[in-house]
Scaffold this motif. Structure first.
Motif, PDB file in Angstrom:
ATOM      1  N   VAL A   3      -7.086   3.136  -4.098  1.00 31.29           N
ATOM      2  CA  VAL A   3      -5.662   2.919  -4.225  1.00 31.29           C
ATOM      3  C   VAL A   3      -4.969   2.143  -3.409  1.00 31.29           C
ATOM      4  N   GLY A  61      -5.336  -1.316  -4.706  1.00 29.65           N
ATOM      5  CA  GLY A  61      -4.412  -1.650  -5.837  1.00 29.65           C
ATOM      6  C   GLY A  61      -3.051  -1.878  -5.036  1.00 29.65           C
ATOM      7  N   VAL A  62      -2.643  -1.187  -4.207  1.00 26.31           N
ATOM      8  CA  VAL A  62      -1.360  -1.623  -3.371  1.00 26.31           C
ATOM      9  C   VAL A  62      -1.257  -2.855  -2.957  1.00 26.31           C
ATOM     10  N   ALA A 103      -1.437  -5.473  -5.884  1.00 25.49           N
ATOM     11  CA  ALA A 103       0.000  -5.537  -6.461  1.00 25.49           C
ATOM     12  C   ALA A 103       1.038  -6.420  -5.296  1.00 25.49           C
ATOM     13  N   ILE A 109      -3.623   2.839 -10.321  1.00 20.69           N
ATOM     14  CA  ILE A 109      -2.394   3.755  -9.760  1.00 20.69           C
ATOM     15  C   ILE A 109      -1.752   3.170  -8.517  1.00 20.69           C
ATOM     16  N   GLY A 110      -2.651   2.594  -7.523  1.00 21.50           N
ATOM     17  CA  GLY A 110      -1.923   1.841  -6.286  1.00 21.50           C
ATOM     18  C   GLY A 110      -1.111   0.804  -6.918  1.00 21.50           C
ATOM     19  N   ALA A 111      -1.564   0.233  -7.675  1.00 25.26           N
ATOM     20  CA  ALA A 111      -0.902  -1.145  -8.108  1.00 25.26           C
ATOM     21  C   ALA A 111       0.452  -0.877  -8.820  1.00 25.26           C
ATOM     22  N   ALA A 166       2.001   2.115  -8.864  1.00 23.50           N
ATOM     23  CA  ALA A 166       3.036   2.697  -7.767  1.00 23.50           C
ATOM     24  C   ALA A 166       3.916   1.815  -6.998  1.00 23.50           C
ATOM     25  N   THR A 167       3.168   0.361  -6.925  1.00 20.74           N
ATOM     26  CA  THR A 167       3.822  -0.542  -6.010  1.00 20.74           C
ATOM     27  C   THR A 167       4.711  -1.390  -6.813  1.00 20.74           C
ATOM     28  N   GLY A 168       4.817  -1.157  -8.183  1.00 21.93           N
ATOM     29  CA  GLY A 168       5.500  -1.850  -9.174  1.00 21.93           C
ATOM     30  C   GLY A 168       5.090  -2.843  -9.699  1.00 21.93           C
ATOM     31  N   ALA A 169       3.782  -2.671  -9.934  1.00 20.83           N
ATOM     32  CA  ALA A 169       3.050  -4.051 -10.688  1.00 20.83           C
ATOM     33  C   ALA A 169       2.695  -3.495 -11.914  1.00 20.83           C
ATOM     34  N   GLN A 228       9.937   4.762 -10.065  1.00 18.07           N
ATOM     35  CA  GLN A 228       9.770   5.127  -8.640  1.00 18.07           C
ATOM     36  C   GLN A 228       8.949   3.855  -7.992  1.00 18.07           C
ATOM     37  N   VAL A 229       8.878   3.619  -6.629  1.00 11.90           N
ATOM     38  CA  VAL A 229       8.196   2.494  -6.140  1.00 11.90           C
ATOM     39  C   VAL A 229       7.929   2.613  -4.861  1.00 11.90           C
ATOM     40  N   LEU A 230       6.738   2.001  -4.290  1.00  6.78           N
ATOM     41  CA  LEU A 230       6.598   2.091  -3.029  1.00  6.78           C
ATOM     42  C   LEU A 230       7.103   0.789  -2.373  1.00  6.78           C
ATOM     43  N   ASP A 231       7.993   1.096  -1.534  1.00  7.36           N
ATOM     44  CA  ASP A 231       9.037  -0.174  -1.028  1.00  7.36           C
ATOM     45  C   ASP A 231       9.298   0.167   0.391  1.00  7.36           C
ATOM     46  N   PRO A 232       8.890  -0.478   1.299  1.00  8.21           N
ATOM     47  CA  PRO A 232       9.264  -0.244   2.790  1.00  8.21           C
ATOM     48  C   PRO A 232      10.699  -0.103   2.895  1.00  8.21           C
ATOM     49  N   MET A 242      16.633   4.809  -5.978  1.00 11.35           N
ATOM     50  CA  MET A 242      15.344   4.980  -6.907  1.00 11.35           C
ATOM     51  C   MET A 242      15.621   6.668  -7.491  1.00 11.35           C
TER      52      MET A 242
END
Lengths: 330, 396, 539
Positions: free
Chosen positions: A105, A108-109, A112, B66-68, B70-73, B195-199, C1
């Motif tokens: 995962v 993947g992050v 991206a 999933i990781g990608a 969730a990061t908005g890709a 929803q997205v992973l965003d620092p 969000m």
């Protein structure tokens, strides 16, 4: 009689902070404005070593990356005690993966971010020893082989703690767990060859591999900071005692981690591209007994009397580590 | 642009036109040509701002996705059969987290025994996981469905499986009109994640939800799935408006007006069935065909409407529930409750067995004469199974 | 969000969960007694002024120090530093050089010319201090700080007592002594020198509200030794005093000193500086029984002074004397052996101990003398109300520091007596032991050693033998302090709490436990290096 240069301030570099040091000379943890990546209100047991390790590592990572961090977390104690709906004690961008796929995962992050042209945000994946050395080993190896830009942190408490203290591939020999009980002819975990992930990581020749414990905060922070200067796959293996699973007093968590390093049972070192470059020298060497006797998961080794055969075997393992990782000052 | 291409290539090009940002896949027959095609496009620079990850297992493939996502890709992967099962845990996670991943399932039988040829047992095994499942009748539809899938997925925050029959479609050369990147950009806006992973705006995604709230979460997913029925139609309509052809949507009826018997099927066999229905209609039989595109969500209303007026529906399935019978049949039966329609199940094409016009015709004629069992396995080698059954039962 | 229900949570939403409800005990910050503080006869809060000195706040440190003891520069040269003997750091590597740092602060203060302000308000009460030695000066200082008027009377010409007339220049340079005494004089203390008090009761009639006697023990103990007519037998005290007053006593080339205390050492070393070729100390018992301070003895030996242990002087002739060797019997007591030895000697200096001259008591039988010492109660008051006493004339160690401690203690009780109040007796606090510290956190750092003049070089003059520390070494030394029992803001507790349940309040303000979240695990207490935290039950 020459004047000695001041090299340290009273508590040198071992304590968390020091009022006599400049801010930039202190640890991240001593800063009242530290991120507190894992903040109060989580449901970890009293004295949980993993909670401490996670905050230490992630606060250091946040500092090193200018707060540009995304964390991926495998299933386990850390994930469960930190995010029971409706409470999350994380203060960083965080994603719970599954049990065996945190490295993937995280890959993947990272992919991206790269695709979006974001070269500043960094990725950390974290999991316990079970998630790392057993169920997630395939994914971890894949991530290493591709050299994905992920720092993987393993919090090693030497068993599947979240599910009730069952043995994992990282459980040390002779330790009592729920699936290696202290009964029978060979109580506790059997003596095998172990599954030492730091060396497996080194075999993948990834840019940076290091081991650390929560007993030496400065060292841990320095390693996280150093890891963030590299790009590519990096691995950090942190020993985090578990009072519940190890049967130790909750106030002894840091002390036990310290004894693990000072006995030689847990070597602390760094490796770059598969070659060891530094190791932390033992300051005050102790016999393995000092470490073992604080944990009731080893109680069967001392009662009714000291089990010399097993303890001596453990001592030989410690001595071998000391030789192999050059843990004593010349 | 109209080209004579292999199905896999058509899909690869269609996916590329959607400007995915992360592609990850693990090789498994018969999906390999799709990802090979995409890997080339990324490597030679045709597909820019895209990361292609060679993963070490299908479980890793879905995890990376999933990781990608969730990061908005915008993320893509493809698999089949064993691979789909290997990523099962992650598939549920993807839909549970509402990540709009689009995945091609090149339908292939699930072993044991190992079998690399086409049937629907793989995607059918994941029918409850919360992903949309859209089945392509031909390679044009396969290509188009991927483009529509991204819009549906991203607008509903639900991942979509585009199912295309392995080998039959993936490896067949047909004429396909593949939209250009510009054309697709008009149709498909950039991905704006819910929803997205965003620092800069951190959240914790993937909490542990206990008994007091789990049901509600699942209920919401259920409702969202139902709501996507309308979305599927809407997107198909928009697609038709822009590209001038009817692909996608919930189902397509063929010669069903006044038909006494209607055959319902999914995937490439629809093409064969069209020929059989034409033949039979010419011979004076009253028979029509419903090709189901959307299996999940199951469009109960649309199916009911499509089957209204018929006396008999025959559901041709390329998979079944061992010991129980047809899978699609169960949903169809619910859709036609109270209409007085008889339903028959025909299991055909398992493990890649060719479904011939002759066999179909033969069965349908008998069926229309009420000469068939409720559940039939097409072209079953009765001698072999009888002999084996005798042996097995003697052992029991 | 737009967060999907339940799956995605806001950061830090766990703060709603007050895990403090889990605990059965919690940590508290405590201030415990460091062993150095407890051991200091002058009652200095050593740990406290070291703490301030550590970050270079020398004036702050000095002012904290002089709150208890006005003479740090003197202390840094003559105190026998019992604080260092009990310093817990000694169990780790070496005791902190507290004495060196004290000297540094004292010298630095003199260099900077820091002054002590006179009291803001006057009480209108007056106290007479008899004797300008350390006890008297200390009492005067503390009484003056409290706002009383103080008059010091001393029979000698310059103040200082044994600091001037007993301790030689090379141990305590007179400029230092004068400077520190002048500094307290500038607070408004009145000195009446060359003024002998013949009867303490007269002083009371003069109108003083209280009296503090600190006349020391000026009389040499005598012992009968057979001697020839022209033998030179001198008293050590007188030799030292005369030398101080500017005379050069004629001692000859070979000098024998009889006695084993500090005075014996001081006079032997002074003799050498005055030109004696040989100085030999003769002492009746063994080294371990000799009351002289170890450091003094070492220095004396380094200077070439010989010591004859287990010897007594039998006869003193004109240019020699006879000593008899002693031997220890079964009870450890020296007994004459009958073996004799002749030593060349131009003079014999007696340093056999000192006694108090009680003539100033007059004829009043109301002042009790017990075993040759002024009897005082726990408040330093004699049997006569309003008359207090301290220093060498009462029971106690005969050191400058102890006398300074007496002076301070007496001042407190005099003030209380004048105000007709009772001082609460402080509860005895157990000092922090080495085992209670978590010494892992202190890096090994041996005591910086003060420079010493080469033994040979220093015998020829009276320049100060032991040089002080410069600033960087003084800082180094201060920073070796482990701050036993007192928080020094190392941030350990703040860092090791797994629940982030300790708040850092800011530099100098310490820490606070966040009771909403503290689970009572106790890691903070275990990892506190200084043992400044304890666990307290919640049940």
């Amino acid at each position: 009689m020459s004047v000695t240069q001041i090299k340290f301030y009273q508590v040198g570099s071992f304590a968390v902070g020091n009022r006599l040091l400049r801010d930039d000379e202190r640890s991240v943890q001593s800063d009242p404005d530290r991120t507190n990546a894992l903040t109060s209100g989580h449901r970890a047991c009293q004295g949980c070593g993993e909670a401490l390790g996670a905050r230490y590592a992630l606060d250091a990572a946040m500092r090193a990356t200018g707060d540009q961090l995304i964390a991926v977390n495998a299933t386990g104690c850390l994930e469960v005690f930190s995010t029971p709906y409706p409470e999350s004690s994380w203060r960083v961008a965080w994603l719970h993966s599954l049990f065996g796929n945190a490295p993937a995962v995280a890959t993947g992050v990272a992919a991206a971010l790269r695709a979006k042209g974001n070269h500043t945000t960094r990725v950390v994946a974290q999991g316990g020893d079970g998630a790392t050395v057993d169920i997630g080993l395939g994914a971890l190896s894949g991530m290493f082989e591709r050299n994905d830009d992920v720092l993987y942190i393993c919090y090693d408490n030497e068993a599947y703690m979240n599910t009730g203290v069952q043995r994992s591939g990282a459980t040390p020999p002779a330790a009592r767990t729920a699936t290696t009980q202290s009964v029978g002819d060979h109580p506790g975990n059997l003596f095998g060859q172990g599954k030492y992930l730091p060396k497996i990581a080194m075999a993948h020749e990834i840019p940076y591999v290091a081991t650390a414990t929560i007993a030496d905060l400065r060292d841990l922070e320095a390693k996280v900071e150093r890891a963030m200067t590299y790009h590519g796959a990096r691995y950090l293996h942190i020993l985090v005692p578990c009072p519940l699973g190890w049967g130790s007093a909750s106030c002894d968590t840091i002390k036990i981690a310290r004894l693990a390093t000072q006995s030689g049972l847990f070597p602390v070192f760094e490796a770059v591209n598969g070659e060891m470059i530094t190791s932390s020298k033992i300051r005050k060497k102790v016999a393995v007994d000092e470490y073992l006797k604080l944990q009731s998961r080893y109680a069967h080794l001392f009662s009714p009397q000291r089990n010399n055969e097993v303890i001596d075997h453990l001592q030989r393992i410690a001595d071998r580590n000391i030789a192999r990782y050059e843990l004593m000052e010349e | 642009m109209l080209r004579q291409v292999e199905g896999s290539k058509a899909v690869a090009d269609a996916v590329a036109a959607c400007k995915p940002e992360v592609i990850c896949a693990y090789p498994i027959s018969p999906q390999t040509h799709i990802v090979e095609g995409l890997s080339k496009l990324v490597k030679d620079g045709t597909l820019q701002h895209c990361e292609f990850i060679n993963v070490e297992s299908e479980f890793a493939a879905m995890s990376v996705a999933i990781g990608a996502s969730a990061t908005g890709a915008r993320t893509y992967t493809a698999t089949a059969s064993q691979g789909l099962l290997f990523m099962a845990e992650a598939i549920y996670n993807a839909s549970g987290l509402g990540l709009p991943i689009v995945m091609t399932v090149a339908n292939r039988a699930i072993g044991g025994p190992i079998n690399i040829w086409n049937d629907h047992s793989d995607s059918m095994s994941q029918r409850d996981c919360g992903w949309l499942q859209l089945y392509a009748e031909n390679n044009q539809e396969a290509a188009d469905l991927h483009i529509q899938a991204y819009r549906i997925a991203e607008e509903m925050s639900i991942p979509v499986m585009v199912c295309m029959d392995g080998f039959i479609l993936t490896h067949a050369y047909e004429q396909v009109d593949i939209p250009t990147t510009e054309e697709v950009s008009e149709f498909l806006p950039p991905f704006k994640p819910r929803q997205v992973l965003d620092p800069m705006d951190p959240v914790s995604i993937g909490a542990m939800v206990g008994p007091e709230s789990f049901t509600e979460v699942k209920y919401l997913a259920h409702q969202r799935m139902i709501d996507s029925i309308a979305k599927i139609e809407e997107v198909a309509d928009d697609f038709e408006k822009q590209f001038g052809r009817k692909t996608g949507g919930l189902l397509r009826s063929y010669r069903t007006e006044g038909a006494e018997t209607i055959v319902l099927a999914l995937g490439s066999v629809i093409g064969t069935l069209k020929d059989v229905v034409d033949e039979l209609d010419l011979d004076g039989y009253s028979i029509g065909l419903v090709g189901l595109t959307s299996f999940r969500p199951f469009p109960f209303e649309a199916v009911r409407t499509a089957l209204l007026g018929a006396k008999r529906v025959i559901i041709l399935e390329k998979a079944f529930s061992t010991g129980t019978g047809g899978i699609v049949t169960q949903d169809v039966a619910r859709a036609i409750e109270g209409l007085g329609l008889e339903d028959l199940t025909l299991i055909a094409g398992l493990g890649g067995r060719p479904i011939t016009i002759a066999s179909l015709r033969s069965y349908l004629v008998e069926a229309m004469d009420d000469q068939v069992e409720r559940l039939t396995f097409l072209d079953l080698e009765t001698e072999t199974v009888t002999r084996e059954l005798v042996k097995e039962r003697a052992l029991q | 969000m737009d967060k999907p229900y339940a799956i995605t949570l806001s950061v830090g939403s766990s703060l709603a969960n007050h895990t403090g409800s889990w605990r059965v005990e919690h940590p508290e910050y405590v201030d415990r007694m460091p062993p150095c503080n407890k051991a200091c006869p002058a009652g200095e809060n050593v740990q406290n002024w070291l703490y301030m000195a550590e970050d270079g706040s020398y004036e702050q440190a000095w002012r904290a120090l002089i709150k208890e003891n006005p003479f740090p520069a003197i202390m840094g040269r003559v105190c026998y530093h019992p604080c260092q003997t009990v310093c817990n750091r000694g169990f780790l590597d070496e005791a902190v050089g507290i004495n060196s740092v004290e000297r540094f602060l004292g010298d630095h203060a003199l260099e900077k010319g820091w002054k002590i302000d006179p009291p803001a308000e006057e009480t209108g009460l007056a106290i007479l201090v008899i004797g300008a030695g350390p006890a008297g000066l200390s009492a005067a200082y503390h009484l003056r700080r409290m706002g009383h008027q103080v008059v010091i009377r001393d029979a000698t010409h310059s103040p200082g007592g044994m600091m001037r007339y007993g301790i030689p220049k090379y141990r305590l340079p007179r400029e230092i002594l004068d400077a520190e005494i002048n500094r307290i004089r500038e607070m408004g203390i009145i000195f009446q020198l060359d003024t002998r008090v013949d009867d303490v009761h007269d002083a009371l009639e003069e109108g003083f509200d209280a009296v503090f006697m600190s006349i020391g023990a000026q009389l040499s103990k005598r012992t009968f030794i057979p001697a020839g007519e022209s033998s030179r037998i001198l008293e050590a005290i007188k030799v030292l005093r005369d030398f101080e007053d500017g005379e050069r006593p004629l001692l000859g080339r070979k000098v024998v000193v009889y006695g084993g205390g500090n005075t014996a050492m001081d006079v032997a070393r002074t003799a050498k500086r005055l030109g004696a070729e040989d100085a030999i100390i003769v002492y009746r018992r063994t080294r371990d029984k000799a009351p002289a301070n170890d450091a003094e003895m070492e220095e004396a030996l380094e200077e070439g002074i010989l010591i004859k242990w287990l010897s007594t002087v039998k006869y003193v002739g004109e240019d020699n004397l006879m000593i008899e060797k002693m031997a220890l019997d079964e009870t450890g007591f020296p007994q004459p052996t009958g073996e004799f030895e002749t030593l060349e000697a131009d003079s014999l200096i007696l340093a056999l101990g000192q006694e108090v001259d009680f003539s100033l008591l007059g004829n009043d039988v109301d002042l009790d003398v017990v075993s040759g010492l002024m009897d005082v109660d726990g408040t330093m008051m004699t049997s006569h109300p309003g008359i207090f006493a301290g220093g060498d004339m009462v029971d106690g160690d005969r050191t400058v520091t102890t006398s300074i401690g007496h002076g301070k203690k007496a001042a407190k009780y005099i003030d209380a007596w004048l105000n007709d109040t009772k001082l609460e007796s402080k509860k005895e606090k157990t000092p922090v032991s080495f085992e209670e510290l978590n010494t892992w956190y202190y890096t090994d750092a041996p005591h910086a050693v003060r420079e010493r003049l080469d033994a040979t070089r220093r015998v020829n003059d009276f320049s100060e033998i032991v040089q002080g520390l410069d600033e960087s070494t003084a800082l180094y030394e201060a920073r070796r302090c482990m701050s036993c029992g007192n928080c020094f803001e190392c941030d350990n507790c703040f860092g090791v709490c797994p629940d982030n349940a300790i708040k850092k309040l800011g530099p100098g303000l310490g820490f606070e436990i966040d009771m909403d979240y503290c689970k009572g695990c106790g890691i903070c207490v275990t990892e506190c290096p200084a043992s400044a935290m304890v666990m307290v039950s919640d049940l």
